[in-house]
Design a protein around this motif. Sequence first.
Motif, mmCIF file in Angstrom:
data_model
loop_
_atom_site.group_PDB
_atom_site.id
_atom_site.type_symbol
_atom_site.label_atom_id
_atom_site.label_comp_id
_atom_site.label_asym_id
_atom_site.label_seq_id
_atom_site.Cartn_x
_atom_site.Cartn_y
_atom_site.Cartn_z
ATOM 1 N N ASP A 91 0.891 -1.298 -0.176
ATOM 2 C CA ASP A 91 0.111 0.082 -0.057
ATOM 3 C C ASP A 91 1.061 1.095 0.645
ATOM 4 O O ASP A 91 0.249 2.363 1.289
ATOM 5 N N ARG A 92 2.145 1.536 -0.919
ATOM 6 C CA ARG A 92 2.753 2.176 -0.777
ATOM 7 C C ARG A 92 3.688 2.432 0.829
ATOM 8 O O ARG A 92 4.259 3.802 0.081
ATOM 9 N N LYS A 93 3.757 1.707 1.375
ATOM 10 C CA LYS A 93 4.600 1.430 2.200
ATOM 11 C C LYS A 93 5.677 0.980 2.896
ATOM 12 O O LYS A 93 5.552 0.006 2.381
ATOM 13 N N ASN A 94 6.092 1.686 3.534
ATOM 14 C CA ASN A 94 8.103 1.361 3.275
ATOM 15 C C ASN A 94 7.680 0.328 4.800
ATOM 16 O O ASN A 94 7.837 1.019 5.655
ATOM 17 N N ILE A 95 7.800 -1.029 5.119
ATOM 18 C CA ILE A 95 7.392 -1.499 6.722
ATOM 19 C C ILE A 95 8.210 -2.790 7.175
ATOM 20 O O ILE A 95 9.064 -3.232 5.926
ATOM 21 N N LEU A 96 8.930 -2.876 7.957
ATOM 22 C CA LEU A 96 9.844 -3.074 8.877
ATOM 23 C C LEU A 96 9.459 -4.285 10.065
ATOM 24 O O LEU A 96 8.423 -3.478 10.259
ATOM 25 N N ILE A 97 9.548 -5.549 10.300
ATOM 26 C CA ILE A 97 9.474 -6.437 10.893
ATOM 27 C C ILE A 97 11.067 -6.290 11.821
ATOM 28 O O ILE A 97 11.540 -6.543 11.511
ATOM 29 N N GLU A 98 10.284 -5.822 13.255
ATOM 30 C CA GLU A 98 12.135 -5.194 13.925
ATOM 31 C C GLU A 98 12.642 -4.512 13.529
ATOM 32 O O GLU A 98 12.920 -4.460 12.160
ATOM 33 N N THR A 99 14.135 -4.904 14.092
ATOM 34 C CA THR A 99 15.107 -3.225 13.842
ATOM 35 C C THR A 99 16.536 -3.791 14.071
ATOM 36 O O THR A 99 17.741 -3.372 13.809
ATOM 37 N N GLY A 100 16.658 -5.250 14.456
ATOM 38 C CA GLY A 100 18.210 -5.994 14.306
ATOM 39 C C GLY A 100 18.776 -5.087 15.998
ATOM 40 O O GLY A 100 17.888 -4.677 16.627
ATOM 41 N N ILE A 101 19.940 -5.663 16.065
ATOM 42 C CA ILE A 101 21.040 -5.553 17.432
ATOM 43 C C ILE A 101 21.645 -3.799 17.973
ATOM 44 O O ILE A 101 21.854 -3.731 18.331
ATOM 45 N N GLY A 102 21.130 -3.560 16.333
ATOM 46 C CA GLY A 102 22.287 -1.999 16.085
ATOM 47 C C GLY A 102 23.743 -1.845 16.203
ATOM 48 O O GLY A 102 23.782 -3.033 15.829
ATOM 49 N N TYR A 103 24.058 -0.753 15.588
ATOM 50 C CA TYR A 103 25.442 -0.864 15.704
ATOM 51 C C TYR A 103 25.326 0.612 16.792
ATOM 52 O O TYR A 103 24.675 1.612 16.601
ATOM 53 N N GLY A 104 27.308 0.634 17.136
ATOM 54 C CA GLY A 104 27.486 1.164 17.739
ATOM 55 C C GLY A 104 26.841 1.584 19.893
ATOM 56 O O GLY A 104 26.901 2.773 20.227
ATOM 57 N N LYS A 105 26.136 0.829 19.912
ATOM 58 C CA LYS A 105 24.934 0.769 20.574
ATOM 59 C C LYS A 105 25.228 -0.275 21.695
ATOM 60 O O LYS A 105 24.747 0.419 22.994
ATOM 61 N N MET A 106 26.868 -1.151 21.947
ATOM 62 C CA MET A 106 26.858 -1.756 22.910
ATOM 63 C C MET A 106 28.681 -1.410 23.378
ATOM 64 O O MET A 106 28.792 -1.433 21.963
ATOM 65 N N ASN A 107 28.665 -1.632 24.339
ATOM 66 C CA ASN A 107 30.040 -1.624 25.124
ATOM 67 C C ASN A 107 30.715 -3.263 24.885
ATOM 68 O O ASN A 107 29.492 -3.957 24.198
#
Length: 280
Positions: free
Chosen positions: A59-75
Amino acid sequence: METLTIGDLTLTWLNGGVTNLDGGAMFGVVPKPLWSRKYPHNDENQIELRTDPIFFQLDRKNILIETGIGYGKMNAKQKRNFGVREESKVEESLQQLGVLPEDIDIILMTHLHFDHACGLTKYDGDELVSAFPNATIYTSRTEWGEMRNPNIRSKNTYWKENWQAIVDQVKTFEDEIEVVNGVKMVHTGGHSDGHSIIVIERDGEKLIHMADIMPTTAHQHVLWVMAYDDYPMDSIAAKQKWLSEGVKDHAWFTFYHDAFYRAVKWNESHEIVESVKRIR
C-alpha cells in the motif's frame, strides 16, 4: 538477501547482526541431548541467533518487522556477554534495495527486548536519535508500558537507550490491530507480557511471524520454550493455537532469530515441506 513471496507481497531479510546465546537458556528445561540434535552449538554451549529484520512494501508503505541489534550501541562487556560477533548493517541492506532509513513508514515491533529494539535508535555524535525518523512504530500497549517501567527481572532487557528518542513515534494497541490491509498484529504474551505475533494474509496465502514465541525451527515442539520467557505457559498456549492453525492453513512461518531457516512450512507430521534457507 533472501526473499519470500506470498501473493503479491515480497519479504526480504536484512542484515541485523548476530548474537550467540547460551543454548540451555534458549531451550529452558529441555535436556541438551535433545535440543542439540535440532540446533548446533559451539564449544561454549552457545547457539547462533540472527537478529535480522524483515522488509516489505505494501500500500505504498515501506515496512519493517523488528530492527536488529543496532550499531555502536553496546560496550565490549555487553558484546561479550551476548555473543555479538557482528553488529547491524540494516542501513546498508536497505540501500541495496534503494531505500533510505528516512523512507521507512511503519515498523512492527513484536516486543521491545534489546535484541529487537536496539536498531530503533542510533548515535548522532553523543546524542541518541531515531534511526527511522519518519516511521510509525507499532507495539502492544502492555509492551510499551513495560519498556518504560521495567521490573526487577526485565530491566536487563528493556533499555532507555532504545525508547527515549522514539516516544513520539510509537502507536500502541490492545488485543490486535490491522496495521495495513492484510497485516495484523496479535497480542499473545508469553515471552514477555506484551509480546505480539504478526499474521499476514495475501491472495489466499498466509504467513505467521511467531517472533520469540518460536524463535527457531527447533522450537516447534510446543513444550520447548525459553528460560527467558516471563510467562512460559502463555508461550505454550500461543504455540498450540497458532501452530495448529498455521499448519491447517498451509501457512508460512517466518523467523527473525533462526541462523539456518528464514521461513518454513510444516505438514501435520511436523515435517518441513517447503523452506527458505539462509545463505551462509
